[in-house]
Design a protein around this motif. Structure first.
Motif, short mmCIF file in Angstrom:
data_model
loop_
_atom_site.label_atom_id
_atom_site.label_comp_id
_atom_site.label_asym_id
_atom_site.label_seq_id
_atom_site.Cartn_x
_atom_site.Cartn_y
_atom_site.Cartn_z
N CYS A 107 -5.47 0.91 5.24
CA CYS A 107 -5.01 -0.39 4.74
C CYS A 107 -6.09 -1.46 4.93
O CYS A 107 -6.33 -2.29 4.04
N LYS A 108 -6.73 -1.44 6.09
CA LYS A 108 -7.78 -2.43 6.38
C LYS A 108 -8.95 -2.28 5.41
O LYS A 108 -9.52 -3.27 4.95
N HIS B 299 -11.74 -5.10 -0.81
CA HIS B 299 -11.08 -5.61 -2.01
C HIS B 299 -10.96 -4.51 -3.06
O HIS B 299 -11.30 -4.69 -4.24
N ALA B 300 -10.51 -3.36 -2.59
CA ALA B 300 -10.37 -2.18 -3.45
C ALA B 300 -8.89 -1.90 -3.71
O ALA B 300 -8.04 -2.13 -2.85
N HIS C 202 0.83 -1.19 0.00
CA HIS C 202 0.00 0.00 0.00
C HIS C 202 0.87 1.25 0.00
O HIS C 202 1.81 1.36 0.81
N LEU C 203 0.56 2.20 -0.87
CA LEU C 203 1.18 3.51 -0.83
C LEU C 203 0.11 4.51 -0.39
O LEU C 203 -0.99 4.54 -0.95
N GLY D 39 -12.55 2.74 -3.46
CA GLY D 39 -13.31 2.66 -2.21
C GLY D 39 -13.13 3.90 -1.37
O GLY D 39 -12.29 4.76 -1.65
N TRP D 40 -13.93 3.98 -0.32
CA TRP D 40 -13.91 5.13 0.59
C TRP D 40 -13.92 4.62 2.02
O TRP D 40 -14.69 3.71 2.35
N CYS D 41 -13.06 5.19 2.86
CA CYS D 41 -13.04 4.83 4.28
C CYS D 41 -13.38 6.08 5.09
O CYS D 41 -12.53 6.95 5.29
N ALA D 42 -14.62 6.16 5.54
CA ALA D 42 -15.09 7.35 6.25
C ALA D 42 -14.41 7.53 7.60
O ALA D 42 -14.36 8.64 8.14
N GLU D 43 -13.89 6.43 8.16
CA GLU D 43 -13.29 6.50 9.50
C GLU D 43 -11.82 6.92 9.47
O GLU D 43 -11.25 7.26 10.51
#
Length: 332
Positions: free
Chosen positions: A133-134, A140-141, A114-115, A226-230
């Motif tokens: 990363c999680k 699966h993005a 991951h970068l 994908g999007w990670c709101a947290e």
């Protein structure tokens, strides 16, 4: 370690001793330009990350003469307090800085998955890296975006947080159809290898939008977004950026970028230029109604004018208009 590219556009200012490059799982790239105090604050937030993943940081100094940012951060790397390296991206412009850092990551860290990208006016929350990363692994993005939460220098400006210039495009974690910014981003190594250098188009160097173009091209190539709101970063917003002329210029610029990115996306298809122009004209015609709806919903005239300025920027792009807000960073 593998040496940096031999051309004169990138050089090494320093690195942490004994860096175990082969075991690095994530690389955080951090461009900086004339913000020595702020880049130190960003690095402090990276040092405080709660994760078991081995990660390294690449700082890309984009002010090749005074190098105030590099001078400020080098002691942290050379003492081993911060794992990674500091490079000089000699060619001015944010696309040049990103390209230098991303290519250096590929060359220096052979096994990273991951970068991540964070800017030098942002502070990462303690679980930022782990959550990004999680999210990539869970969804699966191939690419993950996250919110840049505005922290206004003047607390009375907090009302601007919901303006489209500052508000995040999504509210919930999940797969998304498009991403627009590299201010809080994760890109898989597989994406970088497939897209190849130069990753960001240098024509966007002083306008911005090179990241939006890269993300559009990646999605077009089939990579999952994908999007990670947290996974939040807090972005410092100086008072200058809530002034009417800055908001207007940014809104127009967003429209220009939208046209340029769409033209690249449609390149090679029949009547591509005409289709983009017709779409821009349709958006311009619809923008007063869209603006009135926003005004009624928010009570903010500036928010109501946003779709008008964006649509106008789309049309102006057809006549060569380009608002290079990053050409004079002191006014940005």
């Amino acid at each position: 370690m593998i040496p940096l590219p031999s051309d004169a556009s990138v050089s090494t200012a320093g690195r942490s001793p004994g860096l175990p490059a082969e075991s690095v799982e994530a690389v955080v790239t951090l461009p900086t330009f004339k913000r020595p105090k702020q880049v130190l604050e960003t690095l402090a937030s990276l040092k405080a990350q709660r994760t078991e993943r081995r990660f390294a940081v690449i700082v890309m100094e984009n002010e090749a003469e005074a190098r105030e940012g590099a001078a400020a951060v080098l002691p942290l790397f050379e003492s081993g307090e911060m794992p990674g390296l500091v490079i000089i991206a000699h060619e001015r412009g944010n696309c040049s800085a990103y390209n230098a850092g991303w290519q250096t990551a590929i060359l220096q860290f052979p096994n990273f998955r991951h970068l991540l990208v964070i800017d030098d006016d942002e502070i990462a929350e303690p679980d930022w890296l782990e959550r990004m990363c999680k999210a990539a692994e869970t969804l699966h993005a191939d690419i993950i975006g996250g919110p840049q939460m505005p922290i206004f220098a003047d607390p009375s400006h907090a009302r601007w947080a919901e303006h489209p210039v500052f508000a995040p495009p999504y509210r919930e974690t999940g797969r998304v159809p498009a991403l627009y910014s590299s201010g809080n981003l994760l890109v898989g190594r597989n994406v970088l290898k497939a897209m190849g250098p130069p990753f960001l188009d240098l024509r966007f160097n002083f306008m911005g939008g090179g990241d939006s173009d890269f993300l559009s091209r990646s999605a077009q190539k089939g990579f999952v977004l994908g999007w990670c709101a947290e996974a939040k970063v807090n972005e410092t917003v100086p008072a200058r950026r809530v002034e009417a002329d800055w908001i207007r210029a940014r809104s127009l610029r967003n429209g220009v970028i939208s046209t340029l990115v769409e033209k690249k996306k449609r390149a090679g298809t029949p009547f591509a230029g005409l289709k983009v122009l017709l779409k821009s004209l349709a958006l311009l015609a619809a923008s007063p109604l869209r603006g009135a709806i926003r005004l009624a919903r928010t009570g903010s005239l500036t928010t109501g004018l946003y779709p008008v300025y964006v649509a106008l920027g789309r049309v102006l792009a057809e006549f060569g208009y380009a608002n290079e807000q990053y050409r004079q960073p002191e006014k940005n």
